[in-house]
Motif scaffolding. Structure first.
Motif, PDB file in Angstrom:
ATOM      1  N   GLN A 112       0.829  -1.206   0.000  1.00 38.37           N
ATOM      2  CA  GLN A 112       0.000   0.000   0.000  1.00 38.37           C
ATOM      3  C   GLN A 112       0.868   1.263   0.000  1.00 38.37           C
ATOM      4  N   SER A 113       1.762   1.330  -0.965  1.00 36.66           N
ATOM      5  CA  SER A 113       2.709   2.437  -1.034  1.00 36.66           C
ATOM      6  C   SER A 113       2.427   3.407  -2.173  1.00 36.66           C
ATOM      7  N   HIS A 114       1.312   3.211  -2.887  1.00 36.84           N
ATOM      8  CA  HIS A 114       1.062   4.033  -4.069  1.00 36.84           C
ATOM      9  C   HIS A 114      -0.189   4.898  -3.967  1.00 36.84           C
ATOM     10  N   GLY A 115      -0.717   5.104  -2.785  1.00 38.65           N
ATOM     11  CA  GLY A 115      -1.745   6.119  -2.584  1.00 38.65           C
ATOM     12  C   GLY A 115      -3.109   5.813  -3.137  1.00 38.65           C
ATOM     13  N   CYS A 116      -3.496   4.536  -3.216  1.00 35.07           N
ATOM     14  CA  CYS A 116      -4.837   4.169  -3.671  1.00 35.07           C
ATOM     15  C   CYS A 116      -5.577   3.466  -2.544  1.00 35.07           C
ATOM     16  N   LEU A 170     -10.668   6.689   6.110  1.00 33.56           N
ATOM     17  CA  LEU A 170      -9.757   7.776   5.778  1.00 33.56           C
ATOM     18  C   LEU A 170     -10.273   9.081   6.366  1.00 33.56           C
ATOM     19  N   GLY A 171      -9.534  10.148   6.135  1.00 37.49           N
ATOM     20  CA  GLY A 171      -9.922  11.450   6.639  1.00 37.49           C
ATOM     21  C   GLY A 171     -10.803  12.208   5.658  1.00 37.49           C
ATOM     22  N   MET A 172     -10.837  13.526   5.803  1.00 37.58           N
ATOM     23  CA  MET A 172     -11.700  14.358   4.973  1.00 37.58           C
ATOM     24  C   MET A 172     -11.143  14.493   3.564  1.00 37.58           C
ATOM     25  N   SER A 173     -12.017  14.854   2.641  1.00 37.84           N
ATOM     26  CA  SER A 173     -11.597  15.095   1.265  1.00 37.84           C
ATOM     27  C   SER A 173     -10.958  16.481   1.156  1.00 37.84           C
ATOM     28  N   LEU A 174     -10.206  16.689   0.092  1.00 38.10           N
ATOM     29  CA  LEU A 174      -9.613  18.006  -0.139  1.00 38.10           C
ATOM     30  C   LEU A 174     -10.700  19.049  -0.348  1.00 38.10           C
ATOM     31  N   TYR A 175     -11.822  18.636  -0.917  1.00 39.52           N
ATOM     32  CA  TYR A 175     -12.920  19.588  -1.058  1.00 39.52           C
ATOM     33  C   TYR A 175     -13.440  20.031   0.302  1.00 39.52           C
ATOM     34  N   LEU A 189     -10.955  12.022 -11.412  1.00 36.49           N
ATOM     35  CA  LEU A 189     -10.179  12.721 -10.389  1.00 36.49           C
ATOM     36  C   LEU A 189     -10.768  14.111 -10.150  1.00 36.49           C
ATOM     37  N   LYS A 190     -10.985  14.422  -8.893  1.00 36.92           N
ATOM     38  CA  LYS A 190     -11.507  15.714  -8.466  1.00 36.92           C
ATOM     39  C   LYS A 190     -11.231  15.816  -6.973  1.00 36.92           C
ATOM     40  N   LEU A 191     -11.454  16.994  -6.395  1.00 39.32           N
ATOM     41  CA  LEU A 191     -11.124  17.194  -4.982  1.00 39.32           C
ATOM     42  C   LEU A 191     -11.853  16.212  -4.081  1.00 39.32           C
ATOM     43  N   GLU A 192     -13.094  15.873  -4.423  1.00 40.11           N
ATOM     44  CA  GLU A 192     -13.865  14.960  -3.584  1.00 40.11           C
ATOM     45  C   GLU A 192     -13.270  13.555  -3.556  1.00 40.11           C
ATOM     46  N   ASN A 193     -12.477  13.205  -4.556  1.00 38.91           N
ATOM     47  CA  ASN A 193     -11.925  11.859  -4.650  1.00 38.91           C
ATOM     48  C   ASN A 193     -10.460  11.782  -4.255  1.00 38.91           C
ATOM     49  N   VAL A 194      -9.983  12.826  -3.609  1.00 40.99           N
ATOM     50  CA  VAL A 194      -8.649  12.814  -3.010  1.00 40.99           C
ATOM     51  C   VAL A 194      -8.845  13.071  -1.520  1.00 40.99           C
ATOM     52  N   PRO A 254      -3.962  20.863   7.504  1.00 40.32           N
ATOM     53  CA  PRO A 254      -3.921  19.453   7.902  1.00 40.32           C
ATOM     54  C   PRO A 254      -2.634  19.115   8.639  1.00 40.32           C
ATOM     55  N   GLN A 255      -2.752  18.238   9.630  1.00 40.23           N
ATOM     56  CA  GLN A 255      -1.570  17.817  10.369  1.00 40.23           C
ATOM     57  C   GLN A 255      -0.646  16.988   9.495  1.00 40.23           C
ATOM     58  N   SER A 256      -1.210  16.304   8.523  1.00 43.34           N
ATOM     59  CA  SER A 256      -0.431  15.528   7.564  1.00 43.34           C
ATOM     60  C   SER A 256      -1.036  15.716   6.183  1.00 43.34           C
ATOM     61  N   THR A 257      -0.194  15.842   5.177  1.00 43.34           N
ATOM     62  CA  THR A 257      -0.691  15.995   3.805  1.00 43.34           C
ATOM     63  C   THR A 257      -0.688  14.667   3.048  1.00 43.34           C
ATOM     64  N   GLU A 258      -0.518  13.566   3.740  1.00 44.15           N
ATOM     65  CA  GLU A 258      -0.565  12.268   3.066  1.00 44.15           C
ATOM     66  C   GLU A 258      -1.984  12.032   2.556  1.00 44.15           C
ATOM     67  N   ILE A 259      -2.111  11.643   1.287  1.00 43.85           N
ATOM     68  CA  ILE A 259      -3.427  11.513   0.657  1.00 43.85           C
ATOM     69  C   ILE A 259      -3.623  10.137   0.040  1.00 43.85           C
ATOM     70  N   THR A 260      -4.882   9.851  -0.288  1.00 43.13           N
ATOM     71  CA  THR A 260      -5.252   8.599  -0.944  1.00 43.13           C
ATOM     72  C   THR A 260      -6.306   8.894  -2.009  1.00 43.13           C
TER      73      THR A 260
END
Length: 438
Positions: A147-151, A175-180, A221-226, A264-270
């Protein structure tokens, strides 16, 4: 096909701030091949742009019950806190609703972890589409065991039986909140450039994996899906571009000087929502993406491939900086005109190819042999013409010290898809190596 996202829609909030709206197998963990449980669960009673949303109403409701739905909304099965599913999950929270189903957060008592359960409505085509998404997620998991590729990670699938219905369910990591939702919480102010840089790099790394290793295009791909990986609450922070944002924002209702800003405390995304993902050798739908993230080759019906995802990332990067959709439109010719205004004139080769497809709705040939967009004469209204005239060029949307961000965005938004970079090559852009203090 529309996959299931985790969080809320932007429909109502877009309207309020003048943004554009609008293989069945048999159960178990995916340590084994994907399977669907045939057991009966114990149930205690209590595109174009199909986002997950719900409307809460002011009428009283039972404690712990899900949000009441307006009469004209899709009706889903009722749920309550403490509902048990598949003999191991205990529901704790509502996450989102959509055309295809409902998303709930639950505790996995077997593994002592939080999960997101996506419950598909009992409609045959929705179930088929969800099963296909599960297969894609299984392929992703097999190709990325660490799980190293952000999906997003799919844990298992099962059928939940209730009120005479069998509902297909996908269990994914929580997971956490969306970018949107992050932008929305900050009154649509953009992110720190450091954070945009980090998120952009991760998105491209995820796409490099999907495109090169799986020959798979995400297509939505859109803010809601990151989504942010961390569910920890963002921390109060200053917004380093407050004065610039106040002067540039097109949404006067959201200009609230001095209002709180969080980071955000961390910018790690999925990346999530693979319900529309398409393999290279599969049939390619003529229309993909949510409108505002759709590439020009898709609109012009010229065919598309994986670099259409790069266009969507370019739109995302711009939105993360300005807090606004780059192309606020619901009309295709207007959309193309906005692209030309913000970026550059469409190349003759692309327009000629569109013209060769008898696509005279969008292009016209002037004597002796010059192709152009059918604009402004094709504008649906004077308001549409004015909107295009008011579109700012991309490089005017950023501060001077962030020129490399605009250059990076422009490199992803090359109109000719044959000249757009791959995800691998986009990762070499100077913006991603530059050091920023904001």
């Amino acid at each position: 096909m529309q996959g299931l996202g985790y969080g809320s829609s932007r429909k109502s909030s877009r309207q309020s701030r003048s943004r554009s709206n609008k293989r069945q197998k048999t159960a178990g963990d995916l340590n084994q091949p994907l399977s669907v449980s045939s057991c009966t669960d114990t149930y205690t009673s209590d595109s174009d742009d199909s986002d997950y949303s719900y409307s809460e109403v002011s009428e009283p409701k039972k404690a712990g019950a899900g949000p009441r739905l307006e009469k004209d909304e899709v009706q889903h099965f009722e749920w309550r806190v403490g509902l048990q599913m598949n003999a191991r999950y205990v529901v704790s929270k509502f996450l989102g609703d959509g055309t295809f189903g409902r998303v709930l957060q639950a505790k996995d008592c077997k593994r002592n972890r939080q999960v997101a359960i996506k419950i598909i409505r009992n409609v045959a085509k929705y179930t088929r589409n969800a099963m296909r998404e599960a297969e894609i997620l299984q392929d992703i998991r097999a190709a990325d065991p660490k799980q190293s590729h952000g999906c997003v990670r799919l844990h298992e699938t099962f059928f939940h039986e209730a009120d005479g219905e069998r509902l297909f369910c996908l269990v994914c990591e929580a997971l956490g909140m969306s970018l949107y939702d992050l932008l929305k919480q900050n009154q649509y102010r953009g992110l720190w450039v450091q954070d945009i840089q980090s998120i952009s790099r991760q998105c491209l790394e995820a796409l490099r994996f999907l495109h090169a290793d799986l020959n798979l295009t995400h297509t939505d791909l859109k803010l809601e899906n990151v989504l942010l990986r961390s569910s920890e609450a963002p921390l109060p922070s200053k917004f380093p571009r407050e004065e610039f944002w106040q002067s540039q924002s097109s949404s006067s209702s959201s200009r609230r000087s001095g209002s709180g800003y969080v980071r955000p405390q961390s910018t790690e995304i999925t990346l999530i929502d693979f319900g529309n993902a398409t393999y290279e050798l599969e049939h390619h739908s003529s229309i993909i993406n949510t409108r505002q993230y759709r590439a020009p080759e898709v609109i012009l019906s010229l065919g598309w491939n994986e670099v259409s995802d790069l266009w969507s990332i370019g739109c995302i990067v711009s939105e993360l900086y300005t807090g606004e959709l780059l192309f606020r439109t619901h009309e295709s010719l207007e959309h193309l005109a906005l692209m030309q205004r913000a970026l550059e004139r469409f190349p003759q080769t692309l327009l000629a190819k569109a013209g060769g497809n008898h696509n005279d709705r969008f292009v016209v040939k002037d004597p002796p042999s010059t192709w152009r967009l059918r604009w402004p004469e094709g504008a649906p209204s004077e308001a549409s013409s004015n909107k295009v005239r008011q579109q700012r060029p991309l490089h005017q949307m950023v501060q001077k010290q962030h020129r490399s961000l605009a250059d990076f965005t422009a490199s992803l938004l090359i109109l000719d898809p044959s000249k757009r970079p791959s995800a691998k090559h986009a990762l070499d852009h100077a913006f991603l190596a530059e050091r920023f203090t904001d």
